[in-house]
Scaffold this motif. Structure first.
Motif, mmCIF file in Angstrom:
data_model
loop_
_atom_site.group_PDB
_atom_site.id
_atom_site.type_symbol
_atom_site.label_atom_id
_atom_site.label_comp_id
_atom_site.label_asym_id
_atom_site.label_seq_id
_atom_site.Cartn_x
_atom_site.Cartn_y
_atom_site.Cartn_z
ATOM 1 N N ASN A 111 63.929 -64.955 -115.503
ATOM 2 C CA ASN A 111 65.224 -65.635 -115.698
ATOM 3 C C ASN A 111 66.385 -64.693 -115.362
ATOM 4 O OD1 ASN A 111 63.798 -67.866 -116.658
ATOM 5 N ND2 ASN A 111 63.863 -67.124 -118.767
ATOM 6 N N ILE A 112 66.294 -64.061 -114.220
ATOM 7 C CA ILE A 112 67.208 -62.978 -113.874
ATOM 8 C C ILE A 112 68.658 -63.424 -113.802
ATOM 9 C CG2 ILE A 112 66.836 -63.260 -111.390
ATOM 10 C CD1 ILE A 112 66.913 -60.208 -111.160
ATOM 11 N N PHE A 113 68.935 -64.609 -113.243
ATOM 12 C CA PHE A 113 70.326 -65.064 -113.080
ATOM 13 C C PHE A 113 70.935 -65.445 -114.421
ATOM 14 C CE2 PHE A 113 68.057 -66.386 -109.106
ATOM 15 C CZ PHE A 113 68.500 -65.319 -108.350
ATOM 16 N N GLU A 114 70.127 -66.121 -115.263
ATOM 17 C CA GLU A 114 70.609 -66.468 -116.601
ATOM 18 C C GLU A 114 70.912 -65.210 -117.406
ATOM 19 O OE1 GLU A 114 67.993 -67.692 -115.130
ATOM 20 O OE2 GLU A 114 67.965 -69.888 -115.267
ATOM 21 N N ILE A 115 70.067 -64.182 -117.241
ATOM 22 C CA ILE A 115 70.272 -62.919 -117.971
ATOM 23 C C ILE A 115 71.606 -62.280 -117.582
ATOM 24 C CG2 ILE A 115 69.432 -60.537 -118.233
ATOM 25 C CD1 ILE A 115 66.584 -61.716 -117.758
ATOM 26 N N PRO A 143 74.310 -68.998 -110.496
ATOM 27 C CA PRO A 143 72.905 -68.832 -110.106
ATOM 28 C C PRO A 143 72.747 -68.890 -108.591
ATOM 29 C CG PRO A 143 73.278 -71.021 -111.007
ATOM 30 C CD PRO A 143 74.544 -70.248 -111.222
ATOM 31 N N ILE A 144 71.774 -68.179 -108.085
ATOM 32 C CA ILE A 144 71.513 -68.139 -106.642
ATOM 33 C C ILE A 144 70.227 -68.902 -106.369
ATOM 34 C CG2 ILE A 144 70.990 -66.613 -104.690
ATOM 35 C CD1 ILE A 144 72.650 -64.456 -106.164
ATOM 36 N N ASP A 145 70.264 -69.745 -105.355
ATOM 37 C CA ASP A 145 69.133 -70.624 -105.073
ATOM 38 C C ASP A 145 68.090 -69.922 -104.207
ATOM 39 O OD1 ASP A 145 67.549 -72.853 -105.004
ATOM 40 O OD2 ASP A 145 68.663 -73.833 -103.387
ATOM 41 N N VAL A 146 67.512 -68.850 -104.767
ATOM 42 C CA VAL A 146 66.396 -68.170 -104.093
ATOM 43 C C VAL A 146 65.372 -67.780 -105.162
ATOM 44 C CG1 VAL A 146 67.755 -67.250 -102.183
ATOM 45 C CG2 VAL A 146 67.474 -65.882 -104.241
ATOM 46 N N PRO A 147 64.110 -67.660 -104.798
ATOM 47 C CA PRO A 147 63.111 -67.218 -105.779
ATOM 48 C C PRO A 147 63.430 -65.814 -106.292
ATOM 49 C CG PRO A 147 62.052 -68.138 -103.827
ATOM 50 C CD PRO A 147 63.501 -68.013 -103.502
ATOM 51 N N VAL A 148 63.055 -65.554 -107.522
ATOM 52 C CA VAL A 148 63.354 -64.260 -108.150
ATOM 53 C C VAL A 148 62.754 -63.108 -107.347
ATOM 54 C CG1 VAL A 148 62.881 -62.826 -110.185
ATOM 55 C CG2 VAL A 148 63.620 -65.204 -110.469
ATOM 56 N N ALA A 149 61.551 -63.286 -106.817
ATOM 57 C CA ALA A 149 60.908 -62.203 -106.057
ATOM 58 C C ALA A 149 61.747 -61.825 -104.833
ATOM 59 C CB ALA A 149 59.506 -62.628 -105.628
ATOM 60 N N ILE A 150 62.318 -62.829 -104.165
ATOM 61 C CA ILE A 150 63.146 -62.565 -102.984
ATOM 62 C C ILE A 150 64.472 -61.919 -103.402
ATOM 63 C CG2 ILE A 150 64.497 -63.702 -101.157
ATOM 64 C CD1 ILE A 150 62.126 -65.578 -100.748
#
Length: 595
Positions: A111-115, A143-150
């Motif tokens: 949940n990187i963007f929420e964090i 929030p950014i519309d990309v997967p967390v890994a990317i």
């Protein structure tokens, strides 16, 4: 110097994990919080360069207060495992030297963007409780519309390009290209690749022409994907100035960027544009704001020295140029102007020795050759000067044409070859080289400002340049409708940026110096643009400031007049009169009705 209460620095979060991958996230989290807090208009936030100057350094609250001139700073740490991330954050008051808030966040790393948004909002809320009211949006990090890994791969690429050397920049660019391949609609990596190439071109790590040519497609794609971010607006401003030579549009984009985010590079950019027009005092004011936000950015110190050079204050300029090199020895610009300042201050032999001792990047970018040739011109060493000129001419068909032409113009100006100078400037103009804009305020070219050929080219490149028009500023009609609209916006921005109204001795002449207009023009501007005289205009800001301050918890123990004086008033009668005139009630009534 009084430290602004609503000022903060975010120091780089410490990586508490052994995994280097977590280092990228720590730096990215720090940057995101800096960018998020910078969106709060009432808050002064130290920029990235100065915050990261303290990475891996142990510092005290008093050191941060002294070196960054902030009232508060954040420090934190990050520890990650596969399924858990623990982030600790502490907020420290630098004035009273105590930790007034700390928090531990145990979160899922997916949940990187929420964090990022949650922590930024927490910090903003706790800061508001401590320093007084600031307007906070519901979300600070979109929030950014990309997967967390990317996104993590993106942070890794940015981590390397921000090291600012050639090897790491190329490594970062390759990582970001892979991110683009996986997520072609993610604008950030395009902007960062553009930034990496621009930095390499600017610092002489790549030929400028080659670097800008490589950067352009990435910027174009980023602008299609995200035209309205502050970074996109700033890049558009740079394009309008240096590529399209349209200063009006350049200012529009730069001020849009500034409305979204107060950042040192935006203030520096506006300072650049003002310099092109020869408005050196106004450029200096914007540069001071950039330095306030980023006191450890080498380019900011360089530019302060450069402005003093343009003002012909050569001995004042040199310490700032040397400070820039101390902060970043690879920066290519300061050596040029250190040498020229020595030369023009009468120390020609010392200047020759200085240019002769240059090594590394300065050799590649023609500074050594060009500087020595200037010295030979100044010293009347004709044979050596002619040899230097011939060698500089060999670079006119290379990627170093910009720098070669610059030195050829300056050397011929020192020799008094006015026609040759105009021929060379015409070449630069016909090839649409950005150096044309930098020549306008040059003290070495000052004798040519009355030369028709020179004036004609400058007016073609900068059509609105008052330096070469026939006293347009002093025409009888004073300001026309378009000028009134332009300068009212500029003045409002200046009042918001610098809070000039807090100075109880502020005068109409002071406002005029910020706008670089004659005093009677500013008087007309206030009357036609705001329908106010000087006192009414300034005291409107002071009343608004008083209304905000008098309701703050920290000011509950102060008298009404103490708060009024803190808001810029210097007379009880004036304060009471203006407050009632503007608000329709007395200050006492206002306070009682809002208690």
């Amino acid at each position: 110097m009084a430290i602004p209460r609503k000022s903060i620095a975010v120091l780089p979060f410490v990586n508490m994990s052994s995994d280097i991958e977590n280092e990228y996230f720590c730096d990215g989290l720090t940057e995101e919080i800096i960018n998020a807090l910078a969106k709060i208009k009432q808050l002064s936030v130290t920029s990235r360069t100065s915050s990261f100057y303290f990475k891996n350094k142990s510092v005290t609250a008093s050191e941060i207060r002294e070196k960054l001139e902030v009232a508060t700073f954040i420090e934190g740490s990050v520890r990650t495992s596969k399924k858990k991330m623990r982030i600790t954050v502490q907020m420290i008051d630098t004035v009273d030297d105590f930790h007034f808030w700390s928090e531990t966040f145990d979160r899922n790393p997916d949940n990187i963007f929420e964090i990022q948004d949650e922590i930024s909002l927490f910090i903003a809320e706790k800061l508001r409780e401590h320093v007084g009211h600031i307007e906070i949006e519901d979300k600070l990090v979109a929030p950014i519309d990309v997967p967390v890994a990317i996104y993590r791969e993106y942070l890794k690429g940015r981590y390397y390009i921000m090291k600012l050397d050639y090897k790491n920049s190329i490594k970062g660019i390759n990582i970001l290209k892979d991110v683009i391949h996986k997520s072609p609609n993610f604008p950030n990596p395009y902007l960062d690749i553009n930034l990496a190439y621009i930095n390499m071109g600017t610092m002489g790590l790549l030929p400028a022409f080659e670097a800008y040519e490589k950067a352009q497609p990435y910027l174009s794609k980023a602008l299609v994907l995200d035209p309205n971010s502050s970074r996109s607006q700033l890049n558009l401003a740079l394009i309008e100035c240096w590529q399209n030579w349209n200063l009006k549009k350049a200012y529009e984009h730069a001020h849009k960027a500034l409305e979204m985010q107060q950042a040192d590079d935006i203030y520096l950019t506006i300072s650049n544009f003002l310099t092109v027009e020869g408005k050196l005092d106004a450029a200096h004011n914007y540069l001071e704001k950039a330095l306030q936000l980023d006191p450890y950015a080498a380019i900011n110190h360089h530019y302060k020295g450069f402005l003093y050079y343009l003002k012909e204050e050569y001995t004042t300029a040199i310490p700032f140029l040397k400070k820039a090199l101390e902060l970043d020895p690879k920066l290519p610009f300061p050596p040029i102007y250190i040498g020229i300042c020595l030369l023009l201050s009468g120390k020609s032999n010392e200047a020759l020795t200085y240019f002769g001792s240059l090594k590394g990047v300065s050799v590649k970018d023609l500074t050594k050759l060009g500087g020595e040739t200037m010295c030979y011109a100044y010293l009347n060493e004709t044979e050596k000067c002619n040899d230097g000129l011939k060698e500089l001419e060999t670079y006119l068909s290379t990627a170093l044409v910009d720098k070669a032409l610059t030195f050829l113009i300056l050397v011929n100006a020192l020799l008094g070859n006015d026609e040759k100078v105009v021929d060379l400037i015409t070449q630069a103009y016909n090839n649409h080289l950005p150096l044309i804009l930098v020549l306008n305020p040059s003290p070495i070219l000052k004798p040519l400002k009355t030369y028709k050929g020179f004036k004609d080219i400058m007016l073609k490149a900068i059509p609105d340049n008052d330096n070469y028009k026939q006293k347009k500023k002093y025409k009888q009609a004073l300001l026309n409708k378009d000028e009134i609209e332009k300068y009212t916006k500029e003045l409002e921005q200046i009042m918001m940026d610098y809070k000039l109204y807090l100075n109880p001795d502020l005068s109409l002449k002071d406002l005029a110096s910020y706008l670089e207009l004659p005093t009677n023009y500013v008087s007309q501007l206030l009357n036609l643009g705001f329908q106010k005289n000087f006192s009414e205009y300034v005291n409107t800001f002071r009343v608004k400031e008083f209304k905000e301050r008098v309701l703050l918890k920290e000011n509950k123990g102060l008298t009404i007049m103490a708060v009024a004086y803190d808001s810029g008033f210097n007379s009880k009668t004036v304060f009471n009169t203006f407050f009632k005139k503007i608000e329709g009630i007395t200050p006492n009534t206002y306070l009682k009705s809002n208690s």
